[in-house]
Scaffold this motif. Sequence first.
Motif, PDB file in Angstrom:
ATOM      1  N   ARG A  35       0.831  -1.197   0.000  1.00 48.29           N
ATOM      2  CA  ARG A  35       0.000   0.000   0.000  1.00 48.29           C
ATOM      3  C   ARG A  35       0.871   1.254   0.000  1.00 48.29           C
ATOM      4  NH1 ARG A  35      -5.269  -1.300   0.965  1.00 48.29           N
ATOM      5  NH2 ARG A  35      -5.914   0.619   2.000  1.00 48.29           N
ATOM      6  N   THR A  49      -4.671  10.650   2.620  1.00 50.14           N
ATOM      7  CA  THR A  49      -4.696  10.159   1.246  1.00 50.14           C
ATOM      8  C   THR A  49      -4.204  11.260   0.316  1.00 50.14           C
ATOM      9  OG1 THR A  49      -6.940  10.954   0.797  1.00 50.14           O
ATOM     10  CG2 THR A  49      -6.735   8.732   1.761  1.00 50.14           C
ATOM     11  N   PHE A  65      -2.844   3.220   2.256  1.00 54.30           N
ATOM     12  CA  PHE A  65      -4.108   3.409   1.541  1.00 54.30           C
ATOM     13  C   PHE A  65      -3.921   2.987   0.090  1.00 54.30           C
ATOM     14  CE2 PHE A  65      -1.719   7.323   1.106  1.00 54.30           C
ATOM     15  CZ  PHE A  65      -1.878   7.661  -0.229  1.00 54.30           C
ATOM     16  N   PRO A 124      -4.267   4.165  -3.655  1.00 56.53           N
ATOM     17  CA  PRO A 124      -4.483   5.355  -4.476  1.00 56.53           C
ATOM     18  C   PRO A 124      -5.691   5.148  -5.392  1.00 56.53           C
ATOM     19  CG  PRO A 124      -2.200   4.641  -4.543  1.00 56.53           C
ATOM     20  CD  PRO A 124      -2.970   3.533  -3.906  1.00 56.53           C
ATOM     21  N   PRO A 148     -10.141   2.756  -6.475  1.00 55.20           N
ATOM     22  CA  PRO A 148      -8.875   2.333  -5.876  1.00 55.20           C
ATOM     23  C   PRO A 148      -8.155   1.320  -6.754  1.00 55.20           C
ATOM     24  CG  PRO A 148     -10.717   1.281  -4.756  1.00 55.20           C
ATOM     25  CD  PRO A 148     -11.314   2.288  -5.689  1.00 55.20           C
TER      26      PRO A 148
END
Length: 297
Positions: free
Chosen positions: A131, A146, A225, A227, A233
């Motif tokens: 991630r 984010t 997270f 992207p 995502p």
Amino acid sequence: MSHPIRLSRRRLLGTAAVLGGAAIGLAGCGRESADALTRLRAGGDLVVGLSGERPFGFTDGVGRPTGEGPEVARAVAAGLGGAGLVAVQVPFERLVPDLLDQRFDLISVGLTITPLRCQQVAFSRPDYVARTALLVPTGNPLGVATLGGVRRTGATLGVLRGSAEFEYALAAGIGSDRIVQFDSQGALVRGVGGREAQVGALTRISLLDEVRRNAGIGLQVTPGFAPEVNGRPVVGAGAFAFRPADTELRAEFDRELTALQESGRWLELVRPFGFTEENLPPRDLTVDDLCARTPES
């Protein structure tokens, strides 16, 4: 914004040592993958491209290539009859051009698979999944989690030149005038520490490694997270990169890599660099999926 590459004496010595060996290792090696396979099967070395990025691919104090990618590549080379690895270390943004110019057999730095890169190189099966995370001042004063959050705050974002994070930042709507590009992972961390950029973006594994090795720098790493591209995502996965014509070498490499992953040997090799079972790619995750930027389930 460009920043000069700063090489330590250790890195200069390591680079000099591997460059000489690489020139010998690639002597007479043409475009056909059979040449590299013949070299390996005759007990020769696999020549890999590195960019000094921990923990994915770098050279240690005596010039030995190591990190997640080189250790896996070394095991694959041994499975094909090879003696070991020789590394050519170049700036990150030179990896793909220098691969295509035949300076090495493959790229071994955990290169993230993106549709743009799929147009330039041929990837092995996914080597790992990881991630993305952000590098922020301690306490995360902007409260970002984010790339979308970075865009909303108007903060400047530091990324590696030519990186997947640069693509992700543009997709998140961060203007190019708000993106600061650095020539190395170390320069990125120093840039955020020195406030040349307010936030940095890279794989969480890389950022955690940097913060561990730079205690007291006043930076922290956010939770990971996925992207988003076109509002959806995407899977962050890395692999070894080959010249598109080197189909036989890539097929043999894939066979050995798959065996390492399925036997549990892959995890033994990569665990010292901060990788866990969570980083093992699902067996049904394919390069075709990633080149098409399939959303995470």
